[in-house]
Design an enzyme around this catalytic site. Structure first.
Site, PDB file in Angstrom:
ATOM      1  N   TYR A 164     -44.666 -15.584 -26.430  1.00  9.72           N
ATOM      2  CA  TYR A 164     -44.363 -14.482 -25.503  1.00  9.72           C
ATOM      3  C   TYR A 164     -45.571 -14.193 -24.603  1.00  9.72           C
ATOM      4  O   TYR A 164     -45.446 -14.049 -23.388  1.00  9.72           O
ATOM      5  CB  TYR A 164     -43.997 -13.264 -26.354  1.00  9.72           C
ATOM      6  N   LYS A 168     -45.842 -14.529 -20.577  1.00  7.85           N
ATOM      7  CA  LYS A 168     -46.149 -13.364 -19.740  1.00  7.85           C
ATOM      8  C   LYS A 168     -47.394 -13.596 -18.870  1.00  7.85           C
ATOM      9  O   LYS A 168     -47.483 -13.097 -17.749  1.00  7.85           O
ATOM     10  CB  LYS A 168     -46.323 -12.114 -20.613  1.00  7.85           C
TER      11      LYS A 168
HETATM   12  N1  LIG Z   1     -39.645  -2.526 -23.765  1.00  3.28           N
HETATM   13  C1  LIG Z   1     -40.954  -2.654 -23.646  1.00  3.28           C
HETATM   14  O1  LIG Z   1     -41.740  -1.762 -24.026  1.00  3.28           O
HETATM   15  C2  LIG Z   1     -41.529  -3.888 -23.015  1.00  3.28           C
HETATM   16  C3  LIG Z   1     -42.916  -4.096 -23.089  1.00  3.28           C
HETATM   17  C4  LIG Z   1     -43.469  -5.192 -22.438  1.00  3.28           C
HETATM   18  C5  LIG Z   1     -42.646  -6.054 -21.721  1.00  3.28           C
HETATM   19  N2  LIG Z   1     -41.280  -5.840 -21.681  1.00  3.28           N
HETATM   20  C6  LIG Z   1     -40.467  -6.779 -20.909  1.00  3.28           C
HETATM   21  O2  LIG Z   1     -39.492  -6.082 -20.163  1.00  3.28           O
HETATM   22  C7  LIG Z   1     -38.308  -6.858 -20.077  1.00  3.28           C
HETATM   23  C8  LIG Z   1     -37.106  -6.070 -20.551  1.00  3.28           C
HETATM   24  O3  LIG Z   1     -37.240  -5.746 -21.910  1.00  3.28           O
HETATM   25  P1  LIG Z   1     -36.291  -4.722 -22.677  1.00  3.28           P
HETATM   26  O4  LIG Z   1     -37.174  -3.986 -23.601  1.00  3.28           O
HETATM   27  O5  LIG Z   1     -35.421  -4.001 -21.721  1.00  3.28           O
HETATM   28  O6  LIG Z   1     -35.420  -5.769 -23.557  1.00  3.28           O
HETATM   29  P2  LIG Z   1     -33.870  -5.774 -23.988  1.00  3.28           P
HETATM   30  O7  LIG Z   1     -33.759  -6.698 -25.137  1.00  3.28           O
HETATM   31  O8  LIG Z   1     -33.351  -4.370 -24.137  1.00  3.28           O
HETATM   32  O9  LIG Z   1     -33.138  -6.416 -22.699  1.00  3.28           O
HETATM   33  C9  LIG Z   1     -33.336  -7.753 -22.326  1.00  3.28           C
HETATM   34  C10 LIG Z   1     -32.037  -8.266 -21.725  1.00  3.28           C
HETATM   35  O10 LIG Z   1     -32.244  -9.622 -21.261  1.00  3.28           O
HETATM   36  C11 LIG Z   1     -31.059 -10.347 -21.518  1.00  3.28           C
HETATM   37  N3  LIG Z   1     -31.332 -11.789 -21.555  1.00  3.28           N
HETATM   38  C12 LIG Z   1     -32.017 -12.475 -22.524  1.00  3.28           C
HETATM   39  N4  LIG Z   1     -32.031 -13.786 -22.245  1.00  3.28           N
HETATM   40  C13 LIG Z   1     -31.358 -13.950 -21.076  1.00  3.28           C
HETATM   41  C14 LIG Z   1     -31.056 -15.088 -20.269  1.00  3.28           C
HETATM   42  N5  LIG Z   1     -31.447 -16.325 -20.639  1.00  3.28           N
HETATM   43  N6  LIG Z   1     -30.348 -14.899 -19.127  1.00  3.28           N
HETATM   44  C15 LIG Z   1     -29.955 -13.649 -18.745  1.00  3.28           C
HETATM   45  N7  LIG Z   1     -30.207 -12.542 -19.488  1.00  3.28           N
HETATM   46  C16 LIG Z   1     -30.905 -12.691 -20.629  1.00  3.28           C
HETATM   47  C17 LIG Z   1     -30.568  -9.819 -22.853  1.00  3.28           C
HETATM   48  O11 LIG Z   1     -29.184 -10.083 -23.065  1.00  3.28           O
HETATM   49  C18 LIG Z   1     -30.877  -8.317 -22.733  1.00  3.28           C
HETATM   50  O12 LIG Z   1     -29.764  -7.575 -22.292  1.00  3.28           O
HETATM   51  C19 LIG Z   1     -38.571  -8.146 -20.870  1.00  3.28           C
HETATM   52  O13 LIG Z   1     -39.022  -9.165 -19.989  1.00  3.28           O
HETATM   53  C20 LIG Z   1     -39.688  -7.737 -21.799  1.00  3.28           C
HETATM   54  O14 LIG Z   1     -40.456  -8.830 -22.220  1.00  3.28           O
HETATM   55  C21 LIG Z   1     -40.711  -4.782 -22.324  1.00  3.28           C
END
Ligand SMILES: NC(=O)c1ccc[n+]([C@@H]2O[C@H](COP(=O)([O-])OP(=O)(O)OC[C@H]3O[C@@H](n4cnc5c(N)ncnc54)[C@H](O)[C@@H]3O)[C@@H](O)[C@H]2O)c1
Length: 302
Positions: A164, A168
Site C-alpha cells: 500500500y 501511494k
Molecule cells: N479512510 C482513510 O482514512 C484513508 C487514509 C489514507 C488514504 N485513504 C485512501 O482514500 C481512498 C478511499 O478510501 P476509503 O477509506 O473511502 O475506502 P473504502 O473501502 O470505503 O472505499 C473504497 C472503494 O473503492 C472501491 N474499489 C476497490 N477496488 C476497485 C477497483 N478495482 N475499481 C473500482 N472501484 C474499486 C471499493 O469497492 C470501495 O467502494 C483509498 O485510495 C484509500 O487508500 C483513506
C-alpha cells in the site's frame, strides 16, 4: 445546491463508498454531472457487486443531481478508458477525474505473497494511471482539466502495508509527472492524503491523532476541481477533519563533493557521517516511541 462546479463533468473512482461516495455527492451538489465508478468489492478487493455504484447514482438523482454508474474495475486499461468514455458519451466532456478507489492486503514484508502485492499496486497505482491516461488524452485537446490522485500519509512508509505504501508513493510521483507533462495544456494534477472514518480506516493499524469525516475530504476535492484552484498543481494535501496541510516537495537536503572529483568507499565512510549525514525518518522516531510506550505499558499520545 451550490454552483462551485456548475457545468462541469467529473468522474470519481471508488465512488460507491466512503470518501469516493462523499466526493461524488458533493461534486453533484455543487452542480457537476458525475460518473460514479465503483467495482463494489470488499476491503481486500474481492467479490465485485455492480449495485454499489448504482446506489450512489440513485442518491444523487434523489437530491436533484445528474449521475451515471460505471461498475468496471479501474485496474484494467479497459476499465479506466470506460470511465472516461461514459463521461463523453453521457455528457459530452470530462473536466475532472478523481481516483479514490483502493483496497488493502496487510502483511509484514517478509510474509507478503505476490497475491498480496500485485492487486494492491494494480488497484491504487495502475488504477490511477488507467484513468489519468484516458482523461489526459481528452484534456490535452480541451486544453483544460483536473487530475486528482489519492495517496496516504503512509507513503512515508508502513510497518505492515509495504504494498500500500509503495503504491501511494508511486501515486505522488505519477501526480507530479502529470503536473509537469500537462502544464502547458492547462491541466492540473494534485494528490490528496485523507484521514477519514470509513470501513478502510477501521483497519488502520495505529491510532490516529486526527480523524475526520469523508465530507471534510470532499470539500477539499471540490475546491481542487473548481476554477478557483486553476493555479494549484503538483501538490500533495493532507486533510484530516478541520486540518489541511501541504507536504513539502522532495529536494536534496545537504550535499558534499569529493576532493579530487571521485569517491572511494573509505573516503565516504570517513566523510559522510559528519557532513552529508542522514535525515531522520519521522515515522521511525515515532515507532521507537511507541515501542517504548508498549514496553512501559503506557500509550503515546497518538
Ligand atoms: N479512510 C482513510 O482514512 C484513508 C487514509 C489514507 C488514504 N485513504 C485512501 O482514500 C481512498 C478511499 O478510501 P476509503 O477509506 O473511502 O475506502 P473504502 O473501502 O470505503 O472505499 C473504497 C472503494 O473503492 C472501491 N474499489 C476497490 N477496488 C476497485 C477497483 N478495482 N475499481 C473500482 N472501484 C474499486 C471499493 O469497492 C470501495 O467502494 C483509498 O485510495 C484509500 O487508500 C483513506
Amino acid at each position: 445546491m451550490g454552483n462551485f462546479l456548475a457545468g462541469k463533468v467529473v468522474a470519481v473512482t471508488g465512488a460507491g463508498r466512503g470518501i469516493g461516495r462523499a466526493v461524488a455527492l458533493a461534486a453533484a451538489a455543487e452542480g457537476a454531472k458525475v460518473v460514479v465508478n465503483d467495482y463494489g468489492v470488499s476491503v481486500d478487493g474481492a467479490s465485485p457487486a455492480s449495485e454499489i455504484a448504482s446506489a450512489v447514482v440513485k442518491e444523487i438523482e434523489a437530491a436533484g443531481g445528474e449521475a451515471v454508474a460505471v461498475a468496471d474495475d479501474i485496474s484494467t486499461m479497459a476499465g479506466g478508458q470506460r470511465v472516461v468514455d461514459v463521461a463523453l458519451s453521457s455528457y459530452g466532456r470530462i473536466d475532472g477525474v478523481v481516483c479514490v478507489a483502493g483496497i488493502l492486503r496487510e502483511r509484514m514484508l517478509f510474509n507478503m505473497s505476490e497475491e498480496e502485492w500485485d492487486p494492491v499496486i494494480a488497484t491504487h497505482l495502475k488504477g490511477t494511471f488507467t484513468v489519468f491516461r484516458a482523461a489526459s488524452a481528452v484534456m490535452r485537446k480541451q486544453r483544460a482539466g483536473v487530475l486528482i490522485g489519492f495517496t496516504s500519509g503512509n507513503h512515508q512508509g508502513s510497518v505492515s502495508q509495504a504494498n500500500y505504501s509503495a503504491a501511494k508513493g508511486g501515486i505522488i510521483s505519477l501526480v507530479r509527472s502529470a503536473a509537469l507533462g500537462l502544464n502547458k495544456y492547462g491541466v492540473t494534477a494534485n494528490a490528496v492524503a485523507p484521514v477519514a472514518r470509513t470501513r478502510m480506516s477501521a483497519n488502520v493499524p495505529m491510532e490516529l491523532a486526527e480523524m475526520g469525516e469523508p465530507e471534510d475530504v470532499a470539500a477539499l476535492v471540490v475546491y481542487l476541481l473548481s476554477e478557483r484552484a486553476r493555479e494549484v498543481t503538483g501538490q500533495v494535501y493532507t486533510v484530516a477533519g478541520a486540518k489541511i496541510a501541504v507536504w513539502a516537495q522532495p529536494r536534496e537536503l545537504r550535499a558534499a563533493y569529493a576532493e579530487g572529483g571521485s569517491w572511494t568507499p573509505e573516503k565516504i565512510a570517513e566523510f559522510l557521517p559528519g557532513s552529508v549525514g542522514v535525515d531522520p525518518m519521522p515515522m521511525l522516531v515515532r515507532l521507537e516511541e511507541m515501542e517504548r510506550a508498549a514496553r512501559e505499558g503506557s500509550r503515546p499520545n497518538a
